[in-house]
Design a protein around this motif. Sequence first.
Motif, PDB file in Angstrom:
ATOM      1  N   ALA A  39     -23.597 -33.605  -7.451  1.00 54.49           N
ATOM      2  CA  ALA A  39     -23.736 -34.233  -6.133  1.00 54.49           C
ATOM      3  C   ALA A  39     -22.440 -34.982  -5.820  1.00 54.49           C
ATOM      4  N   ILE A  40     -22.005 -34.933  -4.580  1.00 55.49           N
ATOM      5  CA  ILE A  40     -20.759 -35.556  -4.152  1.00 55.49           C
ATOM      6  C   ILE A  40     -21.067 -36.911  -3.525  1.00 55.49           C
ATOM      7  N   PRO A  41     -20.439 -37.988  -4.014  1.00 62.62           N
ATOM      8  CA  PRO A  41     -20.700 -39.314  -3.447  1.00 62.62           C
ATOM      9  C   PRO A  41     -19.878 -39.572  -2.183  1.00 62.62           C
ATOM     10  N   ALA A  42     -20.350 -40.487  -1.359  1.00 64.41           N
ATOM     11  CA  ALA A  42     -19.547 -40.951  -0.228  1.00 64.41           C
ATOM     12  C   ALA A  42     -18.283 -41.583  -0.796  1.00 64.41           C
ATOM     13  N   GLY A  43     -17.182 -41.401  -0.103  1.00 69.43           N
ATOM     14  CA  GLY A  43     -15.903 -41.936  -0.539  1.00 69.43           C
ATOM     15  C   GLY A  43     -15.073 -40.951  -1.333  1.00 69.43           C
ATOM     16  N   ALA A  44     -15.680 -39.855  -1.772  1.00 72.52           N
ATOM     17  CA  ALA A  44     -14.924 -38.824  -2.500  1.00 72.52           C
ATOM     18  C   ALA A  44     -13.966 -38.132  -1.536  1.00 72.52           C
ATOM     19  N   THR A  45     -12.822 -37.738  -2.047  1.00 73.85           N
ATOM     20  CA  THR A  45     -11.895 -36.920  -1.261  1.00 73.85           C
ATOM     21  C   THR A  45     -11.773 -35.570  -1.941  1.00 73.85           C
ATOM     22  N   LEU A  46     -11.909 -34.541  -1.135  1.00 69.44           N
ATOM     23  CA  LEU A  46     -11.968 -33.168  -1.626  1.00 69.44           C
ATOM     24  C   LEU A  46     -10.944 -32.308  -0.904  1.00 69.44           C
ATOM     25  N   ALA A  47     -10.338 -31.384  -1.617  1.00 61.55           N
ATOM     26  CA  ALA A  47      -9.527 -30.335  -1.006  1.00 61.55           C
ATOM     27  C   ALA A  47     -10.420 -29.097  -0.948  1.00 61.55           C
TER      28      ALA A  47
ATOM     29  N   ARG B  97     -21.570 -33.982   3.173  1.00 60.05           N
ATOM     30  CA  ARG B  97     -22.026 -35.349   3.431  1.00 60.05           C
ATOM     31  C   ARG B  97     -22.383 -35.947   2.075  1.00 60.05           C
ATOM     32  N   GLU B  98     -22.600 -37.221   2.029  1.00 57.07           N
ATOM     33  CA  GLU B  98     -22.993 -37.870   0.776  1.00 57.07           C
ATOM     34  C   GLU B  98     -24.201 -37.158   0.170  1.00 57.07           C
ATOM     35  N   GLY B  99     -24.123 -36.856  -1.122  1.00 51.48           N
ATOM     36  CA  GLY B  99     -25.229 -36.220  -1.831  1.00 51.48           C
ATOM     37  C   GLY B  99     -25.241 -34.711  -1.805  1.00 51.48           C
ATOM     38  N   VAL B 100     -24.374 -34.090  -0.996  1.00 54.79           N
ATOM     39  CA  VAL B 100     -24.321 -32.631  -0.988  1.00 54.79           C
ATOM     40  C   VAL B 100     -23.907 -32.157  -2.381  1.00 54.79           C
ATOM     41  N   ARG B 101     -24.374 -31.016  -2.769  1.00 57.53           N
ATOM     42  CA  ARG B 101     -24.007 -30.469  -4.079  1.00 57.53           C
ATOM     43  C   ARG B 101     -22.817 -29.521  -3.913  1.00 57.53           C
ATOM     44  N   VAL B 102     -22.019 -29.447  -4.962  1.00 58.01           N
ATOM     45  CA  VAL B 102     -20.855 -28.554  -4.953  1.00 58.01           C
ATOM     46  C   VAL B 102     -21.287 -27.148  -4.540  1.00 58.01           C
TER      47      VAL B 102
ATOM     48  N   HIS C 287      -5.700 -18.196   3.456  1.00 55.73           N
ATOM     49  CA  HIS C 287      -6.024 -19.449   2.781  1.00 55.73           C
ATOM     50  C   HIS C 287      -6.002 -20.538   3.843  1.00 55.73           C
ATOM     51  N   HIS C 288      -7.077 -21.335   3.900  1.00 55.56           N
ATOM     52  CA  HIS C 288      -7.133 -22.450   4.846  1.00 55.56           C
ATOM     53  C   HIS C 288      -7.641 -23.653   4.079  1.00 55.56           C
ATOM     54  N   GLU C 289      -6.882 -24.741   4.083  1.00 59.22           N
ATOM     55  CA  GLU C 289      -7.232 -25.905   3.264  1.00 59.22           C
ATOM     56  C   GLU C 289      -6.980 -27.196   4.010  1.00 59.22           C
ATOM     57  N   ASN C 290      -7.870 -28.143   3.761  1.00 60.93           N
ATOM     58  CA  ASN C 290      -7.687 -29.520   4.218  1.00 60.93           C
ATOM     59  C   ASN C 290      -8.255 -30.459   3.181  1.00 60.93           C
ATOM     60  N   THR C 291      -7.745 -31.673   3.191  1.00 59.47           N
ATOM     61  CA  THR C 291      -8.332 -32.757   2.409  1.00 59.47           C
ATOM     62  C   THR C 291      -9.330 -33.466   3.309  1.00 59.47           C
ATOM     63  N   VAL C 292     -10.547 -33.675   2.787  1.00 51.93           N
ATOM     64  CA  VAL C 292     -11.591 -34.345   3.555  1.00 51.93           C
ATOM     65  C   VAL C 292     -12.102 -35.563   2.794  1.00 51.93           C
ATOM     66  N   LEU C 293     -12.553 -36.552   3.540  1.00 53.45           N
ATOM     67  CA  LEU C 293     -13.199 -37.747   3.006  1.00 53.45           C
ATOM     68  C   LEU C 293     -14.695 -37.603   3.254  1.00 53.45           C
ATOM     69  N   VAL C 294     -15.487 -37.659   2.197  1.00 57.16           N
ATOM     70  CA  VAL C 294     -16.937 -37.533   2.310  1.00 57.16           C
ATOM     71  C   VAL C 294     -17.516 -38.871   2.778  1.00 57.16           C
ATOM     72  N   THR C 295     -18.386 -38.811   3.788  1.00 59.55           N
ATOM     73  CA  THR C 295     -19.059 -40.010   4.295  1.00 59.55           C
ATOM     74  C   THR C 295     -20.569 -39.842   4.141  1.00 59.55           C
ATOM     75  N   ALA C 296     -21.297 -40.880   4.491  1.00 59.39           N
ATOM     76  CA  ALA C 296     -22.760 -40.833   4.393  1.00 59.39           C
ATOM     77  C   ALA C 296     -23.352 -39.750   5.288  1.00 59.39           C
ATOM     78  N   THR C 297     -22.696 -39.464   6.402  1.00 52.57           N
ATOM     79  CA  THR C 297     -23.272 -38.542   7.377  1.00 52.57           C
ATOM     80  C   THR C 297     -22.479 -37.253   7.594  1.00 52.57           C
ATOM     81  N   GLY C 298     -21.360 -37.088   6.890  1.00 56.29           N
ATOM     82  CA  GLY C 298     -20.545 -35.884   7.091  1.00 56.29           C
ATOM     83  C   GLY C 298     -19.245 -36.008   6.350  1.00 56.29           C
ATOM     84  N   CYS C 299     -18.165 -35.638   7.022  1.00 54.13           N
ATOM     85  CA  CYS C 299     -16.842 -35.797   6.415  1.00 54.13           C
ATOM     86  C   CYS C 299     -15.798 -35.968   7.506  1.00 54.13           C
ATOM     87  N   GLU C 300     -14.702 -36.561   7.105  1.00 51.96           N
ATOM     88  CA  GLU C 300     -13.568 -36.733   8.001  1.00 51.96           C
ATOM     89  C   GLU C 300     -12.412 -35.912   7.448  1.00 51.96           C
ATOM     90  N   VAL C 301     -11.848 -35.052   8.273  1.00 50.68           N
ATOM     91  CA  VAL C 301     -10.696 -34.250   7.857  1.00 50.68           C
ATOM     92  C   VAL C 301      -9.460 -35.158   7.916  1.00 50.68           C
TER      93      VAL C 301
END
Length: 184
Positions: free
Chosen positions: A126-134, A73-78, A165-179
């Motif tokens: 810290a990960i901001p909202a709007g970041a996309t992560l694999a 979610r927004e603000g989570v640390r790596v 190996h299991h991978e997805n790209t996710v979009l970080v949001t204020a309250t969680g993430c969207e796969v």
Amino acid sequence: ATCISINEQLIHGIPGQREIRDGDVVSIDLGVRLNGLIGDAARTVVAGMAPPYLHTLIATAEGAFNAATAVVREGVRVGDISHAVQEYCEGRGYQVVRAYVGHGVGRMLHEPPQIPNYGAAGSGAAIPAGATLAIEPMLTMESYEVRVAKDKWTVLSADGLPCAHHENTVLVTATGCEVLTTVS
């Protein structure tokens, strides 16, 4: 781009003449560019019939991904993401690969931050909202060590045992993430 890795091949397997046989563990890693943005996803499956321990290995990789996304979610640390993966896998008797990492993804395939599959909760950027992560848990059965094959690209488990190996790209949001790379 597609990489196909079989059994002891963890990632970056180059498709070739090797035949997939009944009971093989097969990872398919796909990268797609659409409208200037990149998505990255991988799945590991068993071809045909296989012993239950291989199904458990694969389920653990997916479960580790789910454990990681549960904390995103927004603000989570790596380190929070990394720790979730490590705790999930090691708690089930597997090792997490340390030499390769998840990563930011967007206009380039590999962008900051790097997201190891191990680490201390509360550490890192810290990960901001709007970041996309694999987010990509990579796990082995006995040793987290890996080696690179003679082709100088394919990564193998050092112990020669199957890996997942299991991978997805996710979009970080204020309250969680969207796969973003779901498979229907």
